[in-house]
Design an enzyme around this catalytic site. Sequence first.
Site, mmCIF file in Angstrom:
data_model
loop_
_atom_site.group_PDB
_atom_site.id
_atom_site.type_symbol
_atom_site.label_atom_id
_atom_site.label_comp_id
_atom_site.label_asym_id
_atom_site.label_seq_id
_atom_site.Cartn_x
_atom_site.Cartn_y
_atom_site.Cartn_z
ATOM 1 N N CYS A 43 32.092 -1.288 -95.443
ATOM 2 C CA CYS A 43 33.206 -0.374 -95.192
ATOM 3 C C CYS A 43 33.963 -0.124 -96.507
ATOM 4 C CB CYS A 43 34.152 -0.972 -94.152
ATOM 5 S SG CYS A 43 35.518 0.136 -93.719
ATOM 6 N N ASP A 45 36.979 -0.096 -96.799
ATOM 7 C CA ASP A 45 38.210 -0.884 -96.730
ATOM 8 C C ASP A 45 38.382 -1.761 -97.985
ATOM 9 O OD1 ASP A 45 40.092 -3.074 -96.008
ATOM 10 O OD2 ASP A 45 40.007 -2.163 -94.013
ATOM 11 N N ARG A 47 39.802 -4.369 -98.506
ATOM 12 C CA ARG A 47 39.840 -5.827 -98.318
ATOM 13 C C ARG A 47 38.467 -6.486 -98.277
ATOM 14 N NH1 ARG A 47 43.263 -5.418 -92.937
ATOM 15 N NH2 ARG A 47 41.676 -3.817 -92.691
ATOM 16 N N HIS A 99 33.472 -5.348 -90.549
ATOM 17 C CA HIS A 99 34.593 -6.299 -90.638
ATOM 18 C C HIS A 99 35.557 -6.088 -89.478
ATOM 19 C CE1 HIS A 99 37.850 -3.570 -92.227
ATOM 20 N NE2 HIS A 99 36.795 -2.815 -92.384
ATOM 21 N N CYS A 102 38.826 -3.381 -88.558
ATOM 22 C CA CYS A 102 38.350 -2.161 -89.219
ATOM 23 C C CYS A 102 39.092 -0.946 -88.658
ATOM 24 C CB CYS A 102 36.847 -1.998 -89.013
ATOM 25 S SG CYS A 102 36.177 -0.550 -89.870
HETATM 26 CO CO CO Z 1 36.677 -0.816 -92.046
#
Ligand code: CO
Length: 211
Positions: A43, A45, A47, A99, A102
Amino acid sequence: MEESYQKLLRNNKQWAASKQKEDADYFKKLSQGQSPEYLWIGCSDSRVPANEVTLTQPGEIFVHRNIANVVIQTDMNLMSVLYFAVEILQVKHIIVCGHYECGGVTAAIQHKDMGIVTNWLRSIKEIYEHHKQELDAIESIEKKERRLVELHTIEQAKNLGKTRTVQRAWKKRPLFIHSWVFDCCTGIMTELDNKVTCIDDVEPIFRYEIE
Ligand code: CO
């Protein structure tokens, strides 16, 4: 320019200097090419940075990231990355890393119109529909989302098995596709029980006659 932006360039100089200090030939070696063993599909993302959470170095993981680690066969970007990683770099493992928490999966479970992102996430709704009975039975919205993250990640690994690129590779050599889920609350990665390692793991309707 604002400090939060300038900081990045300063950090980069520091990073380059510290690598050079550890190993005087570090960048000489890095410039000679890459032969990563892994393709990471994760992803976007912020993190879940591939190298950081696996304690790997530049050169070790070939990376593709998009919102909610979606594998769609009409995505030229992902299909090109996959082709290059499998055919040219000859990676041995493909890791689909979803994750928990998400935002993409959360958005897919809701009904807001988020412009083009709504289109991008639609296949996650289809996964929900496919597993409606199991998901509807989970009362806690948090647990429901977590389970959908897992089901979605497994499905994306299966989608890779449905590609010609992967099936062509299987004709010639081993190539393992793994489904992982990262938990932002603990930092721990879980390997999901989903084996996509050969053509037998692909639904017969998606198997191609490859020369
Ligand atoms: Co995500």
